[in-house]
Enzyme design. Structure first.
Site, PDB file in Angstrom:
ATOM      1  N   LYS A 198      -5.299  -2.122   7.328  1.00 36.31           N
ATOM      2  CA  LYS A 198      -4.752  -0.770   7.281  1.00 36.31           C
ATOM      3  C   LYS A 198      -4.883  -0.231   5.854  1.00 36.31           C
ATOM      4  O   LYS A 198      -4.130  -0.594   4.962  1.00 36.31           O
ATOM      5  CB  LYS A 198      -3.278  -0.715   7.710  1.00 36.31           C
ATOM      6  CG  LYS A 198      -2.916   0.727   8.043  1.00 36.31           C
ATOM      7  CD  LYS A 198      -1.490   1.122   7.767  1.00 36.31           C
ATOM      8  CE  LYS A 198      -1.123   1.468   6.375  1.00 36.31           C
ATOM      9  NZ  LYS A 198      -1.711   2.678   5.783  1.00 36.31           N
ATOM     10  N   GLY A 251       1.039  -3.335  -2.554  1.00 39.76           N
ATOM     11  CA  GLY A 251       1.639  -2.007  -2.661  1.00 39.76           C
ATOM     12  C   GLY A 251       2.899  -2.077  -3.486  1.00 39.76           C
ATOM     13  O   GLY A 251       3.068  -2.987  -4.316  1.00 39.76           O
ATOM     14  N   SER A 252       3.803  -1.146  -3.243  1.00 35.09           N
ATOM     15  CA  SER A 252       5.002  -1.044  -4.075  1.00 35.09           C
ATOM     16  C   SER A 252       6.028  -2.130  -3.705  1.00 35.09           C
ATOM     17  O   SER A 252       6.032  -2.639  -2.581  1.00 35.09           O
ATOM     18  CB  SER A 252       5.624   0.333  -3.894  1.00 35.09           C
ATOM     19  OG  SER A 252       5.990   0.504  -2.540  1.00 35.09           O
ATOM     20  N   GLY A 256       7.195  -3.499  -0.073  1.00 35.41           N
ATOM     21  CA  GLY A 256       7.108  -4.957   0.098  1.00 35.41           C
ATOM     22  C   GLY A 256       8.367  -5.512   0.754  1.00 35.41           C
ATOM     23  O   GLY A 256       8.308  -6.384   1.629  1.00 35.41           O
ATOM     24  N   GLU A 273       1.633  -8.560  -3.036  1.00 35.93           N
ATOM     25  CA  GLU A 273       1.180  -8.220  -4.401  1.00 35.93           C
ATOM     26  C   GLU A 273       1.803  -6.874  -4.717  1.00 35.93           C
ATOM     27  O   GLU A 273       1.410  -5.852  -4.146  1.00 35.93           O
ATOM     28  CB  GLU A 273      -0.354  -8.100  -4.447  1.00 35.93           C
ATOM     29  CG  GLU A 273      -1.101  -9.391  -4.210  1.00 35.93           C
ATOM     30  CD  GLU A 273      -1.036 -10.329  -5.406  1.00 35.93           C
ATOM     31  OE1 GLU A 273      -0.544  -9.933  -6.476  1.00 35.93           O
ATOM     32  OE2 GLU A 273      -1.455 -11.487  -5.238  1.00 35.93           O
ATOM     33  N   CYS A 307      -1.663  -1.866 -11.186  1.00 38.78           N
ATOM     34  CA  CYS A 307      -0.481  -2.719 -11.172  1.00 38.78           C
ATOM     35  C   CYS A 307      -0.353  -3.556 -12.436  1.00 38.78           C
ATOM     36  O   CYS A 307       0.730  -3.942 -12.822  1.00 38.78           O
ATOM     37  CB  CYS A 307      -0.539  -3.626  -9.946  1.00 38.78           C
ATOM     38  SG  CYS A 307      -2.063  -4.556  -9.830  1.00 38.78           S
TER      39      CYS A 307
HETATM   40  P1  NAD Z   1       2.957   1.871  -1.112  1.00 38.62           P
HETATM   41  O1  NAD Z   1       3.811   0.660  -1.099  1.00 38.62           O
HETATM   42  O2  NAD Z   1       3.585   3.186  -0.959  1.00 38.62           O
HETATM   43  O3  NAD Z   1       1.827   1.779   0.029  1.00 38.62           O
HETATM   44  C1  NAD Z   1       0.999   0.636   0.158  1.00 38.62           C
HETATM   45  C2  NAD Z   1       0.523   0.535   1.594  1.00 38.62           C
HETATM   46  O4  NAD Z   1       1.664   0.283   2.412  1.00 38.62           O
HETATM   47  C3  NAD Z   1      -0.124   1.792   2.129  1.00 38.62           C
HETATM   48  O5  NAD Z   1      -1.188   1.443   2.989  1.00 38.62           O
HETATM   49  C4  NAD Z   1       0.998   2.431   2.933  1.00 38.62           C
HETATM   50  O6  NAD Z   1       0.539   3.267   3.984  1.00 38.62           O
HETATM   51  C5  NAD Z   1       1.691   1.208   3.498  1.00 38.62           C
HETATM   52  N1  NAD Z   1       3.090   1.415   3.900  1.00 38.62           N
HETATM   53  C6  NAD Z   1       3.963   2.346   3.464  1.00 38.62           C
HETATM   54  N2  NAD Z   1       5.145   2.212   4.110  1.00 38.62           N
HETATM   55  C7  NAD Z   1       5.007   1.178   4.962  1.00 38.62           C
HETATM   56  C8  NAD Z   1       5.877   0.542   5.879  1.00 38.62           C
HETATM   57  N3  NAD Z   1       7.123   0.941   6.074  1.00 38.62           N
HETATM   58  N4  NAD Z   1       5.409  -0.516   6.582  1.00 38.62           N
HETATM   59  C9  NAD Z   1       4.150  -0.957   6.410  1.00 38.62           C
HETATM   60  N5  NAD Z   1       3.273  -0.386   5.554  1.00 38.62           N
HETATM   61  C10 NAD Z   1       3.697   0.663   4.824  1.00 38.62           C
HETATM   62  O7  NAD Z   1       2.130   1.757  -2.471  1.00 38.62           O
HETATM   63  P2  NAD Z   1       1.052   2.767  -3.047  1.00 38.62           P
HETATM   64  O8  NAD Z   1       1.767   3.961  -3.554  1.00 38.62           O
HETATM   65  O9  NAD Z   1      -0.049   2.925  -2.068  1.00 38.62           O
HETATM   66  O10 NAD Z   1       0.468   1.907  -4.265  1.00 38.62           O
HETATM   67  C11 NAD Z   1       1.088   1.807  -5.487  1.00 38.62           C
HETATM   68  C12 NAD Z   1       1.860   0.515  -5.629  1.00 38.62           C
HETATM   69  O11 NAD Z   1       1.023  -0.594  -5.342  1.00 38.62           O
HETATM   70  C13 NAD Z   1       2.356   0.293  -7.038  1.00 38.62           C
HETATM   71  O12 NAD Z   1       3.678  -0.158  -7.016  1.00 38.62           O
HETATM   72  C14 NAD Z   1       1.434  -0.788  -7.573  1.00 38.62           C
HETATM   73  O13 NAD Z   1       1.953  -1.558  -8.613  1.00 38.62           O
HETATM   74  C15 NAD Z   1       1.175  -1.586  -6.349  1.00 38.62           C
HETATM   75  N6  NAD Z   1      -0.061  -2.370  -6.491  1.00 38.62           N
HETATM   76  C16 NAD Z   1       0.048  -3.726  -6.683  1.00 38.62           C
HETATM   77  C17 NAD Z   1      -1.097  -4.489  -6.866  1.00 38.62           C
HETATM   78  C18 NAD Z   1      -1.015  -5.985  -7.082  1.00 38.62           C
HETATM   79  O14 NAD Z   1      -2.034  -6.656  -6.938  1.00 38.62           O
HETATM   80  N7  NAD Z   1       0.137  -6.536  -7.428  1.00 38.62           N
HETATM   81  C19 NAD Z   1      -2.348  -3.877  -6.842  1.00 38.62           C
HETATM   82  C20 NAD Z   1      -2.419  -2.504  -6.653  1.00 38.62           C
HETATM   83  C21 NAD Z   1      -1.264  -1.759  -6.469  1.00 38.62           C
END
Ligand code: NAD
Length: 503
Positions: A198, A251-252, A256, A273, A307
């Site tokens: 996704k 993601g965030s 997470g 991550e 990140c």
């Molecule tokens: P986000 O958490 O908003 O979204 C990430 C993904 O999760 C997207 O595909 C989103 O559609 C999905 N998502 C959102 N709500 C969800 C839910 N309730 N259930 C399941 N999936 C859901 O993050 P973002 O704004 O896309 O990305 C930025 C964040 O990602 C930052 O916090 C950044 O630090 C982190 N990030 C971490 C790494 C790493 O390797 N540690 C790498 C890149 C980005």
């Protein structure tokens, strides 16, 4: 079209791709979403809608999981590990053959500079796949000398098998669409899993294009399925799905935590991550010719939407003014512009919402008493551009120093000899995150001592964010669960079965 406008326009191949119909990819077929929903994809540099994509809901996720489950027992499971490796290598070749198209699509939907997109497509696309293709033929269990049930030596045999964990749900963010997809796909394919991917709703096109290339490379239908869709619908449905064995999420930190809750229904395995707020510590003997460009790259790579971004600089007071001045000069010379313009060094932020979020942090920084040294505002006109922004004299009580901004904002704080390594480490660790960090000095004892004291999954010395397919990567504290990359990156995709025979 003038020569200048020509250099900013996507190629005919990219225009043709964008103009195509973008559907879900389930069991090797391009299919519309059951609800008929479409998601608009915007170019963040121009604010134009460049494509619409089918938006998956729970029914589509269910279809994709069913296809992935069936593929787990099909042709994919009978392939030898050599054949599986060959498929992954073919996939890598397809990426290299199509790097120009992939990079343009990624630039158009994400905004990053083209040069960076092309570099990452090779290093964290093709080469990453090749690294994991190498592992496909080297995954094996053990034979173990044991004596269950009082058996004597020679009366029993125990061996372990490393089996694919099963159907993997991979949920990824928008900040680096190609690497994020490949980092999930490569270890899952190497271990023989099947995948429902996704992508982020803001950047679904790169993932769809990549998986079309995977099919061209000979990866059987159903092994990789793509459900572009919103997080709260498609993402949530995937995380909750009772027939998904594992979620690999990037993601965030806030989302997470939701993934963990959603996964409890069938206790699926989860790796995360998450966010970061990484320290970058500069001692007075460090080579400032390397420190200053390193700090600029560390903080502003991908417009700070990274990140691992080194958003907290801790600089010894003896070199504080020199470092701050050098960074201010460097960022002042950075050209902001659309990623397709070869002169652009920084692109736009991903969306209007993200620009507004980052501007709110910058306003908070201005009100907090930190010294604004460079940037501090958005560019007028179309596109979500914010000037690289530098705050000096920050401290860890300030919101801008504590929270992940995920934008081009760098905080610089000073330290002195009297703080000692314990004091510096305490400030560096004053965060809920623990993803990356770096130490800059010529003194190897200080470098290694402080590297050991920084609580993060990765520390670099005299460089920042050293990433390579073979270097384990992941976060401590609220930056995540588990590790990706390298040999350790295979573990979350495998389960061990112990078999014992009593002769
Ligand atoms: P986000 O958490 O908003 O979204 C990430 C993904 O999760 C997207 O595909 C989103 O559609 C999905 N998502 C959102 N709500 C969800 C839910 N309730 N259930 C399941 N999936 C859901 O993050 P973002 O704004 O896309 O990305 C930025 C964040 O990602 C930052 O916090 C950044 O630090 C982190 N990030 C971490 C790494 C790493 O390797 N540690 C790498 C890149 C980005």
């Amino acid at each position: 079209m003038s020569a200048a406008a020509e250099s900013l326009a996507p190629s005919p191949a990219t225009r043709e791709y964008l103009a195509g119909e973008h559907l879900l990819l389930i069991n090797g077929e391009r299919v519309p979403a059951a609800s008929g929903e479409r998601i608009e994809v915007q170019d963040p540099a121009t604010e134009e809608i460049i494509a619409t994509v089918a938006g998956a809901g729970a029914d589509d996720v269910d279809r994709a999981v069913t296809a992935a489950r069936a593929a787990l027992k099909g042709e994919w499971s009978t392939m030898t590990s050599y054949e599986r490796a060959r498929c992954i290598l073919n996939f890598a070749d397809e990426i290299e053959k199509n790097v120009s198209l992939i990079a343009e699509v990624e630039v158009m939907e994400n905004g990053l500079p083209r040069m960076i997109s092309e570099y990452t497509a090779v290093k964290f696309g093709a080469e990453f796949l090749r690294y994991y293709a190498g592992w496909a033929t080297k995954i094996h269990g053990l034979t173990i000398p044991v004596s269950p049930m009082d058996a004597r030596n020679g009366e029993t045999l125990t061996y372990t098998r490393r089996e694919p964990i099963g159907v993997v749900g991979a949920i990824i963010p928008w900040n680096a669409p190609l690497p994020m997809a490949i980092l999930k796909l490569a270890p899952a394919l190497a271990t023989g899993c099947t995948i429902v991917l996704k992508p982020a709703e803001l950047t679904p096109l790169t993932a769809l294009l990549l998986v079309e290339l995977a099919h061209k490379a000979g990866i059987p239908n159903g092994v990789i399925n793509v459900v572009a869709g919103y997080g709260q619908s498609a993402g949530q449905a995937l995380a909750e799905h009772p027939d998904v064995d594992k979620i690999s999420f990037t993601g965030s930190t806030a989302v997470g935590k939701k993934i963990i809750e959603a996964s409890t229904g069938n206790l699926k395995k989860v790796t995360l991550e998450l966010g970061g707020k990484s320290p970058f510590v500069v001692f007075p003997d460090a080579d400032l010719e390397r420190v200053i460009p390193g700090a600029i790259r560390g903080a502003f790579f991908l417009q700070g939407q990274n990140c691992m971004a080194s958003t907290r600089l801790f600089v010894h007071e003896d070199v504080f003014d020199t470092v701050v001045h050098g960074i201010a000069q460097g960022v002042g010379a950075m050209k902001l512009g659309p990623g397709l313009d070869p002169a652009s060094m920084l692109g736009p932020l991903i969306s209007g919402d993200q620009r507004d979020r980052v501007m709110a942090y910058i306003d908070a920084g201005k009100e907090s008493g930190a010294e604004l040294v460079a940037g501090g505002d958005a560019l007028p006109g179309k596109g979500f551009f914010i000037k690289p922004t530098l705050f000096a004299r920050t401290n860890m009580d300030m919101k801008i120093a504590r929270e992940e901004i995920f934008g081009p904002v760098l905080c610089v704080q000073s330290f002195s000899d009297s703080d000692g390594l314990e004091g510096i480490a305490a400030e560096a660790n004053k965060t809920i995150y623990g993803l990356s960090g770096s130490v800059w000095t010529k003194d190897i004892s200080i470098a290694h001592k402080l590297a050991a004291m920084i609580d993060s999954g990765q520390v670099s010395i005299n460089c920042h964010a050293a990433v390579d397919p073979a270097i384990p990567f992941g976060g401590n504290k609220q930056s995540g669960w588990g590790r990706e990359f390298g040999m350790e990156g295979l573990e979350p995709y495998l389960k061990t079965k112990a078999t014992t025979v009593l002769y």
